[in-house]
Design a protein around this motif. Sequence first.
Motif, short mmCIF file in Angstrom:
data_model
loop_
_atom_site.label_atom_id
_atom_site.label_comp_id
_atom_site.label_asym_id
_atom_site.label_seq_id
_atom_site.Cartn_x
_atom_site.Cartn_y
_atom_site.Cartn_z
N LEU A 99 0.83 -1.21 0.00
CA LEU A 99 0.00 0.00 0.00
C LEU A 99 0.86 1.26 0.00
CD1 LEU A 99 -2.79 -0.93 2.58
CD2 LEU A 99 -3.18 -0.30 0.19
N GLU A 100 1.84 1.31 0.90
CA GLU A 100 2.63 2.53 1.05
C GLU A 100 3.51 2.78 -0.17
OE1 GLU A 100 2.22 4.63 3.72
OE2 GLU A 100 0.57 3.26 4.12
N LEU A 101 4.17 1.76 -0.67
CA LEU A 101 5.02 1.95 -1.85
C LEU A 101 4.17 2.22 -3.09
CD1 LEU A 101 7.77 -0.79 -1.35
CD2 LEU A 101 7.85 1.65 -0.76
N GLY A 102 2.98 1.62 -3.14
CA GLY A 102 2.09 1.87 -4.27
C GLY A 102 1.66 3.32 -4.37
N LYS A 103 1.49 3.98 -3.21
CA LYS A 103 1.13 5.40 -3.21
C LYS A 103 2.28 6.26 -3.73
CE LYS A 103 -1.65 4.82 0.99
NZ LYS A 103 -1.67 5.12 2.45
N LEU A 104 3.49 5.93 -3.31
CA LEU A 104 4.65 6.76 -3.63
C LEU A 104 5.26 6.44 -4.99
CD1 LEU A 104 6.38 6.64 -0.13
CD2 LEU A 104 5.10 8.55 -1.10
N PHE A 105 5.25 5.18 -5.36
CA PHE A 105 5.89 4.73 -6.60
C PHE A 105 4.95 3.78 -7.35
CE2 PHE A 105 9.02 5.10 -3.12
CZ PHE A 105 9.73 6.21 -3.56
N ASP A 140 -6.47 10.88 2.43
CA ASP A 140 -7.83 11.42 2.33
C ASP A 140 -8.85 10.31 2.10
OD1 ASP A 140 -6.82 13.96 2.61
OD2 ASP A 140 -6.63 14.29 0.46
N LYS A 141 -8.42 9.25 1.42
CA LYS A 141 -9.33 8.14 1.13
C LYS A 141 -9.11 7.03 2.16
CE LYS A 141 -10.39 4.59 -2.31
NZ LYS A 141 -10.00 3.99 -3.61
N PRO A 142 -10.14 6.69 2.94
CA PRO A 142 -9.99 5.62 3.93
C PRO A 142 -9.65 4.28 3.27
CG PRO A 142 -11.99 6.89 4.32
CD PRO A 142 -11.47 7.30 2.98
N CYS A 143 -8.78 3.53 3.91
CA CYS A 143 -8.40 2.21 3.40
C CYS A 143 -9.49 1.20 3.77
CB CYS A 143 -7.06 1.80 4.00
SG CYS A 143 -6.48 0.18 3.49
N THR A 144 -9.86 0.37 2.82
CA THR A 144 -10.87 -0.65 3.06
C THR A 144 -10.23 -2.04 3.09
OG1 THR A 144 -11.34 -1.05 0.71
CG2 THR A 144 -12.55 0.76 1.80
#
Length: 410
Positions: A99-105, A140-144
């Motif tokens: 999740l975290e790397l997908g947001k950044l890269f 801003d978008k809650p994780c489901t």
Amino acid sequence: MDLLRSASHFSAVRFIHRHRFIATRAARRLNVRSSLPFSEQKAKYYKELQAAVDVVERACRLCVDVKSSLLPIDGRILEKNDSTPVTVADFGVQALISLELGKLFPSIPLVAEEDSTFLRSTNLADTVFNAVTAKASSTDKPCTQADVLEAIDRGGKDAFAFGSKPATYWVLDPIDGTRGFVRATKALYVVGLALVVEGEIVIGVMGCPNWQEDLSKSTAEIQESNDIVSGSGTIMIAHVGYGTWTRRFSFVQNGMPKLPGDWTRCFVDGSNLVHKARFCIPDSQTWESLPLSALFNATSNADGVGDNQILLLSICCGSLSKYMMVASGRASVFILRAKEKTTIKAWDHAVGMICIQEAGGNVTDWKGNEVDLAADQFSRRIIFPSGGVLVTNGNLHHQILQMISQASTV
């Protein structure tokens, strides 16, 4: 609210709330803006490494939290099934990092150990979701729960087809050393993450939540201390051309931030005599199954190593902890034999390889060839080292390769 309305307690409450706010803000700053031991202007993959350090450290905290909340109090070793904490931690770490790397890269794919097929068939999806969201960065978008399952699958075996050309991708081992995770001891486990760019490993991060200062001892000595504290472990990083470094974790304890330790440069040890070297081998293999056993016996007694013996360190559990041992100078050699009926996975070695190389050591197969991460042209998940993998301080590499060759011809 009664306490807040009480004039006699107002000052104390304001003091407590102020310090909790400062602690929370400082902890977030440590997570997001943790500095590296070299200049951003010079290091090409600085931002990728900074992000990897942050997310691996949070993943290690996830492991510690899951272990403390779900592991049976008797510390018994459990199999990996729908009732074990290692299941929650494995999937949780992979989901969090994905999740975290997908947001950044978003353009960089992930090669990892798990997919969500097993998780979807159990009742643990909610537990994994809660573990991940507790450590995920705010958006801003809650994780489901669907987002978490999808994030796991982005690293699964069917997620991405590479083809024969070199590629850029992350390689993740969510928990290397499963047995070390489920034991209520100091047996080691590692979260390992590497970035491969056009076939070259360029950065690596290994987090070991229960790493001890002196790991050149026996397993029994290591396990004497059982007070695993959240954040008491070590993180090891490497950037191509900029060395291998370690520091203690940053963490929050009793509502207050604990600053991370200073970065310390890592170097392999200087041993140049095989019989004076300290060896690590896989837990699943014996010294007698390895070629050097024809020349040396093995002992775990550091005070009683004979002329025809080598010192074998009893370090549990996974391969990456052995890479950390050699890269930090606590061991001289890690040797692994390839087995006919099992495959060698890229995530068990990729991050360790760059940490060894940047610390001054060497990693090859038993014939002296570089380990080819692109040998599995379709999914980059399997490596095929001839004979096995040899990890050394560099000084001993050629000598041991010769010994392996000679033993193979006898």
